[in-house]
Design an enzyme around this catalytic site. Structure first.
Site, PDB file in Angstrom:
ATOM      1  N   HIS A   1       0.816  -1.219   0.000  1.00 37.71           N
ATOM      2  CA  HIS A   1       0.000   0.000   0.000  1.00 37.71           C
ATOM      3  C   HIS A   1       0.848   1.267   0.000  1.00 37.71           C
ATOM      4  O   HIS A   1       0.663   2.124  -0.856  1.00 37.71           O
ATOM      5  CB  HIS A   1      -1.032   0.005   1.114  1.00 37.71           C
ATOM      6  CG  HIS A   1      -2.090   1.021   0.841  1.00 37.71           C
ATOM      7  ND1 HIS A   1      -2.982   0.896  -0.201  1.00 37.71           N
ATOM      8  CD2 HIS A   1      -2.345   2.220   1.383  1.00 37.71           C
ATOM      9  CE1 HIS A   1      -3.747   1.954  -0.249  1.00 37.71           C
ATOM     10  NE2 HIS A   1      -3.382   2.781   0.694  1.00 37.71           N
TER      11      HIS A   1
ATOM     12  N   TYR B   1       1.656   5.312  -2.275  1.00 33.51           N
ATOM     13  CA  TYR B   1       1.759   6.695  -1.796  1.00 33.51           C
ATOM     14  C   TYR B   1       3.121   7.280  -2.164  1.00 33.51           C
ATOM     15  O   TYR B   1       3.243   8.480  -2.406  1.00 33.51           O
ATOM     16  CB  TYR B   1       1.550   6.748  -0.277  1.00 33.51           C
ATOM     17  CG  TYR B   1       0.135   6.505   0.162  1.00 33.51           C
ATOM     18  CD1 TYR B   1      -0.639   5.526  -0.421  1.00 33.51           C
ATOM     19  CD2 TYR B   1      -0.442   7.275   1.169  1.00 33.51           C
ATOM     20  CE1 TYR B   1      -1.931   5.294  -0.019  1.00 33.51           C
ATOM     21  CE2 TYR B   1      -1.741   7.048   1.583  1.00 33.51           C
ATOM     22  CZ  TYR B   1      -2.471   6.059   0.991  1.00 33.51           C
ATOM     23  OH  TYR B   1      -3.750   5.838   1.400  1.00 33.51           O
TER      24      TYR B   1
ATOM     25  N   HIS C   1      -8.961   0.074 -10.316  1.00 27.88           N
ATOM     26  CA  HIS C   1      -8.686   1.054  -9.259  1.00 27.88           C
ATOM     27  C   HIS C   1      -7.235   1.518  -9.307  1.00 27.88           C
ATOM     28  O   HIS C   1      -6.954   2.714  -9.351  1.00 27.88           O
ATOM     29  CB  HIS C   1      -9.009   0.448  -7.891  1.00 27.88           C
ATOM     30  CG  HIS C   1      -8.380   1.188  -6.753  1.00 27.88           C
ATOM     31  ND1 HIS C   1      -8.791   2.447  -6.383  1.00 27.88           N
ATOM     32  CD2 HIS C   1      -7.349   0.870  -5.932  1.00 27.88           C
ATOM     33  CE1 HIS C   1      -8.046   2.861  -5.370  1.00 27.88           C
ATOM     34  NE2 HIS C   1      -7.157   1.930  -5.086  1.00 27.88           N
ATOM     35  N   PHE C   2      -6.289   0.554  -9.332  1.00 30.15           N
ATOM     36  CA  PHE C   2      -4.913   1.043  -9.211  1.00 30.15           C
ATOM     37  C   PHE C   2      -4.380   1.613 -10.520  1.00 30.15           C
ATOM     38  O   PHE C   2      -3.482   2.443 -10.497  1.00 30.15           O
ATOM     39  CB  PHE C   2      -3.974   0.016  -8.557  1.00 30.15           C
ATOM     40  CG  PHE C   2      -3.687  -1.254  -9.319  1.00 30.15           C
ATOM     41  CD1 PHE C   2      -2.874  -1.242 -10.430  1.00 30.15           C
ATOM     42  CD2 PHE C   2      -4.216  -2.457  -8.878  1.00 30.15           C
ATOM     43  CE1 PHE C   2      -2.589  -2.425 -11.093  1.00 30.15           C
ATOM     44  CE2 PHE C   2      -3.932  -3.641  -9.544  1.00 30.15           C
ATOM     45  CZ  PHE C   2      -3.123  -3.620 -10.661  1.00 30.15           C
ATOM     46  N   HIS C   3      -4.983   1.234 -11.642  1.00 29.63           N
ATOM     47  CA  HIS C   3      -4.585   1.911 -12.876  1.00 29.63           C
ATOM     48  C   HIS C   3      -5.099   3.347 -12.897  1.00 29.63           C
ATOM     49  O   HIS C   3      -4.416   4.243 -13.378  1.00 29.63           O
ATOM     50  CB  HIS C   3      -5.072   1.140 -14.104  1.00 29.63           C
ATOM     51  CG  HIS C   3      -4.148   0.016 -14.493  1.00 29.63           C
ATOM     52  ND1 HIS C   3      -4.184  -1.211 -13.892  1.00 29.63           N
ATOM     53  CD2 HIS C   3      -3.141  -0.064 -15.405  1.00 29.63           C
ATOM     54  CE1 HIS C   3      -3.253  -2.001 -14.420  1.00 29.63           C
ATOM     55  NE2 HIS C   3      -2.597  -1.325 -15.333  1.00 29.63           N
TER      56      HIS C   3
ATOM     57  N   ARG D   1      -9.027 -11.087 -12.272  1.00 24.79           N
ATOM     58  CA  ARG D   1      -7.800 -10.493 -12.778  1.00 24.79           C
ATOM     59  C   ARG D   1      -6.754 -11.594 -12.889  1.00 24.79           C
ATOM     60  O   ARG D   1      -6.979 -12.720 -12.470  1.00 24.79           O
ATOM     61  CB  ARG D   1      -7.327  -9.367 -11.851  1.00 24.79           C
ATOM     62  CG  ARG D   1      -7.085  -9.803 -10.428  1.00 24.79           C
ATOM     63  CD  ARG D   1      -6.874  -8.619  -9.516  1.00 24.79           C
ATOM     64  NE  ARG D   1      -5.541  -8.095  -9.667  1.00 24.79           N
ATOM     65  CZ  ARG D   1      -4.769  -7.698  -8.636  1.00 24.79           C
ATOM     66  NH1 ARG D   1      -5.218  -7.750  -7.414  1.00 24.79           N
ATOM     67  NH2 ARG D   1      -3.568  -7.215  -8.840  1.00 24.79           N
ATOM     68  N   ARG D   2      -5.604 -11.265 -13.461  1.00 24.10           N
ATOM     69  CA  ARG D   2      -4.488 -12.201 -13.616  1.00 24.10           C
ATOM     70  C   ARG D   2      -4.897 -13.454 -14.377  1.00 24.10           C
ATOM     71  O   ARG D   2      -4.535 -14.571 -14.028  1.00 24.10           O
ATOM     72  CB  ARG D   2      -3.929 -12.637 -12.260  1.00 24.10           C
ATOM     73  CG  ARG D   2      -3.603 -11.496 -11.332  1.00 24.10           C
ATOM     74  CD  ARG D   2      -2.924 -12.036 -10.104  1.00 24.10           C
ATOM     75  NE  ARG D   2      -2.838 -11.050  -9.056  1.00 24.10           N
ATOM     76  CZ  ARG D   2      -3.544 -11.090  -7.936  1.00 24.10           C
ATOM     77  NH1 ARG D   2      -4.391 -12.073  -7.715  1.00 24.10           N
ATOM     78  NH2 ARG D   2      -3.400 -10.152  -7.047  1.00 24.10           N
TER      79      ARG D   2
END
Lengths: 277, 549
Positions: free
Chosen positions: B223, B227, B374-376, B437-438
């Protein structure tokens, strides 16, 4: 001038203390409240009806009886078989033809020439069993991961390649017609097989032992075995006499089963010993 | 205000250009791989499509975008800030170059085994899978190289404070050092996993690996690493964007608080990646979920402060009324445009993130394309678009040249924005439909799965827009080398409306916050990590991908 500087630096120190104090209060309060809610309030609210103390223990991540708080890292692995690319490729290259010769000489006396056992209560039917399951059990007999006075000396005469060939031969045989899904099974046995018992941490049997196969590679097909053989193995897992199940899956599950449930499940899956080719 | 207008001197230009140049070179490669992966998932079978090449490609894409590209960019930008905001040379050029070369060797060492198909473990490692030891050593070298940067940033700030007692550290440098500390804390988990678990397993020294411990150590890193990627964007929001808009920063104090809060609430929260994992009790998951939620504080502080700064700019330019100031902003400037686009993406990505961090809703979208979306959105979208904008701002300063035409720059930013929206919005839908995913290929002959296919095609189109945008970015930077020389290499940071004459010690350093972070980490991870050494655990058998295949 110097008193002015002293005054200013003592002012700074007082300011630092104030920051430390309030930051500690804020962070401490937040953590304490979160832990109280997460470890006590929510577990009690959600699960109190069956076991408040157990619920709190689960929220921490321990068992109520503390049974797991012993370190046994020196235990040997359950099995030395890994489902690596190497194992799979080797199994792909196995030869049922050369397996057939070995079976006639070595296995047929008990397991039958086509894998239909001469005495299913003692010796499991191997016809149509998955290649992976047979291969893994033979390897475990060889390494001692699965203990058997009968099978260990026999399996140890085979090379690893012969082990694969035998597995490939039996896997290619026509499976013993399974009675399966015994209609007389009680509702709770059917539920155990199909749904499991989530409150006791028991997954459904079907999730690994399906009609043909599913779940982990080594999980055998159970339909077509004799009930007494299945029951015997369940008991051995429960007492940890048999311990070659990867990740202790079967030991964990059977520890939760009552003797009646093991009996019922064995009948549910088994054919009652009446092997019909 | 000597700190706000500083020339890039002190012989650091090549150092910065090397870091950011390598960073974007790898980004271009990752963009090609990403577009190809999207094509594979549609089921049209592009060239070289096999499950092996797909997962090798995912491993390369993730390794570049996770460990290489943002790390080198942040290092380069950090050196830029250290020299321009503090107006002093770096404490040691030799150490800085040593860090760069370590990272460069690490990149090569990590990529080669991936290309050879001997490290198809994805960038998240997923033990008991283990790949070639050179892959792990390569990643470790990149991390160790970045620790040189961390040391230099902390050293530079300490040196400046000694020479300027009582003065507030310039905000850009304060944010950079916050990120340096954050990175040092962040890399602890993954470094322990690589050194004590993965490398011994990949060398064949161990046959068993404790997967629960490995996953927990990785969650420690997974995580806050995001940041770490994000903070350069935040530094640009506070110290460059208001300047680009022609105004001042609304509040310097808010910036300091935001950086501190981001440091604090990035770390003791990683277990929200393990909500569905069985190895932890619900209580610690709950604690970390609560700490995760606190990230709304720095996020809202930032959205408010930057919006206020922009409103000041808009009104100075004659904007009237409730919303008139928005239209009056200088939208032709890439930094202003990128800041706005980044905020929009941050909003959508944050919405998806709230779903991820909510225990019950997480169960619904766990391991589906929703998470990938989300993370893209957050990283590929909100963060990388700011990396572009920062580069458009500082590269001309480094070259002392000025782009004749900013339209291709704006076009590139718009293409990236539209591309990521088109790519990730369908992924959210697919995640809700249950697409895992994956996964390399889908059986589109199955009617349940067939309904996914149109969405996958739409998202592939977005992926190609991003590829075009990435290549246009490289072109835009390349053409800068032939642009008009301006002979001006001064960096202008945004000045606060009320520039602080002094700030409390607590907001001018990190001692208090590192102690607090230590406390939070002990509470959040002490027992969850300790239990693996107290309990009877069943480790997984090591599965080495680089032999037998």
């Amino acid at each position: 001038m110097s008193t002015d500087q002293d005054h200013r630096s003592s002012e700074r120190r007082a300011e630092d203390r104030l920051w430390r104090f309030w930051v500690s209060i804020a962070a401490g309060t937040f953590v304490v409240v979160s832990l109280l809610v997460g470890l006590i309030v929510l577990p009690l609210r959600d699960e109190a009806r069956f076991d408040p103390w157990g619920a709190i223990c689960r929220a921490i991540g321990i068992r109520k009886d503390g049974s797991t708080v012993t370190k046994k890292s020196s235990d040997p692995p359950a099995s030395s078989v890994t489902w690596s690319a190497g194992t799979r490729l080797a199994l792909l290259g196995a030869s049922p033809e050369s397996g057939s010769t070995i079976v006639k000489e070595t296995c047929a006396a008990c397991h039958g020439e086509t894998g239909v056992s001469v005495d299913p209560q003692q010796f499991p039917n191997l016809a149509g069993q998955t290649e992976e399951a047979i291969f893994k059990q033979l390897r475990d007999f060889q390494t001692g991961a699965r203990v058997s006075d009968i099978m260990a000396p026999i399996a140890q005469t085979l090379t690893e390649a012969q082990t694969r060939d035998v597995a490939a031969y039996f896997a290619a045989q026509k499976r013993v017609e399974a009675v399966g899904s015994s209609p007389s099974a009680s509702a709770n046995i059917v539920e155990l097989a199909h749904i499991g018992a989530p409150a006791r941490g028991i997954p459904s049997c079907y999730s690994c032992h399906g009609q043909n196969r599913s779940g982990p590679e080594e999980a055998p097909v159970l339909f077509g075995q004799s009930a007494s053989y299945i029951e015997d193995q369940l008991k051995k897992f429960a007492s940890a006499e048999r311990r070659n199940d990867m990740f202790a899956r079967m030991r964990t599950i059977t520890k939760q089963l009552s003797p009646e449930e093991m009996h019922g499940l064995a009948i549910y899956y088994g054919d009652g010993g009446a092997a019909k080719p | 205000m000597p700190a706000e207008r500083q020339a890039v001197n002190y012989r650091v230009k090549n150092l910065i250009l090397a870091h950011i140049g390598v960073s974007f070179a790898t980004l271009a490669a990752a963009a090609v791989l990403g577009a190809w992966q999207m094509t594979v998932r549609t089921g049209v079978n592009p060239p070289f499509a096999t499950p092996e090449t797909y997962f090798a490609s995912v491993s390369a894409h993730g390794t570049i975008m996770g460990y290489v590209m943002p790390t080198l960019f942040t290092m380069g930008f950090g050196y830029f800030v250290a020299v321009t905001a503090l107006d002093q040379p770096l404490p040691s050029m030799r150490l800085a170059w040593a860090g760069f070369w370590l990272a460069a060797v690490g990149i090569v060492a990590a990529i080669i085994p991936i290309v050879m198909g001997k490290a198809t473990v994805l960038y998240t490692f997923y033990p008991p899978l283990t790949g070639s030891v050179f892959y792990y050593l390569g990643v470790l070298l990149v991390v160790v190289g970045s620790w040189f940067w961390v040391a230099l940033m902390i050293w530079a700030m300490a040196h400046w404070k000694r020479n300027n007692p009582g003065r507030p550290v310039p905000l850009a440098m304060f944010g950079t050092v916050a990120n340096a500390f954050l990175w040092l804390w962040t890399t602890g988990g993954v470094a322990v996993e690589i050194i004590f678990q993965l490398i011994p397993a990949s060398l064949g020294w161990t046959q068993m690996i404790d997967v629960g411990l490995a996953r927990t150590l990785f969650a420690w890193t997974l995580h806050p690493i995001v940041y770490f990627w994000l903070l350069p964007a935040y530094i640009a929001f506070y110290t460059i964007a208001p300047q680009a808009a022609g105004a001042r920063l609304y509040s310097d104090l808010m910036g300091r608080l935001s950086f501190i809060l981001l440091l604090l609430f990035s770390l003791p929260v990683g277990m929200h990646h393990l909500f569905m994992d069985p190895e932890h009790g619900t209580g610690f998951k709950f604690l970390q979920a609560m700490l995760t939620a606190l990230v709304v504080l720095p996020t809202f502080l930032t959205v408010f402060t930057i919006s206020a700064s922009m409103e000041i700019a808009g009104r100075l330019r004659g904007g009237k009324g409730l919303f008139g100031w928005i239209a009056a902003l200088p939208w032709d400037r890439p930094m202003v445009l990128a800041t706005c686009l980044s905020f929009v993406l941050l909003g959508f990505g944050g919405f998806g993130g709230v779903v991820n961090m909510a225990y019950a809703m997480n169960a619904m979208i766990h391991n589906t394309s929703w998470v990938t979306a989300h993370f893209h959105l957050i990283f590929g979208g909100a963060v990388v678009i700011m990396y572009f904008a920062i580069t458009y701002w500082i590269w001309p300063i480094l070259l002392e040249r000025e782009a004749a035409d900013v339209r291709p720059l704006r076009l590139q930013l718009w293409l990236w924005f539209i591309g990521i929206v088109i790519m990730t919005f369908p992924w959210h839908v697919l995640g809700l439909l249950g697409q895992p995913r994956r996964i390399a290929t889908f059986d589109y002959a199955n009617p349940v799965i067939a309904q996914w296919q149109p969405w996958v095609f739409v998202s592939m189109f977005g992926g190609y827009l991003m590829l075009v945008s990435a290549l246009l970015f490289v072109w835009n930077i390349a053409t800068l080398y032939r642009a008009r020389p301006v002979g001006d290499n001064r960096m202008h940071y945004a000045v606060a409306v009320y520039p602080p004459a002094r700030v409390p010690n607590a907001l001018n350093g990190f001692a208090l916050w590192n102690w607090l972070l230590l406390f939070l980490m002990v509470v959040a991870y002490g027992y969850p990590l300790g239990q693996f050494f107290l309990m009877d655990v069943y480790p997984g058998l090591v599965h080495r991908v680089d032999i037998g295949s």
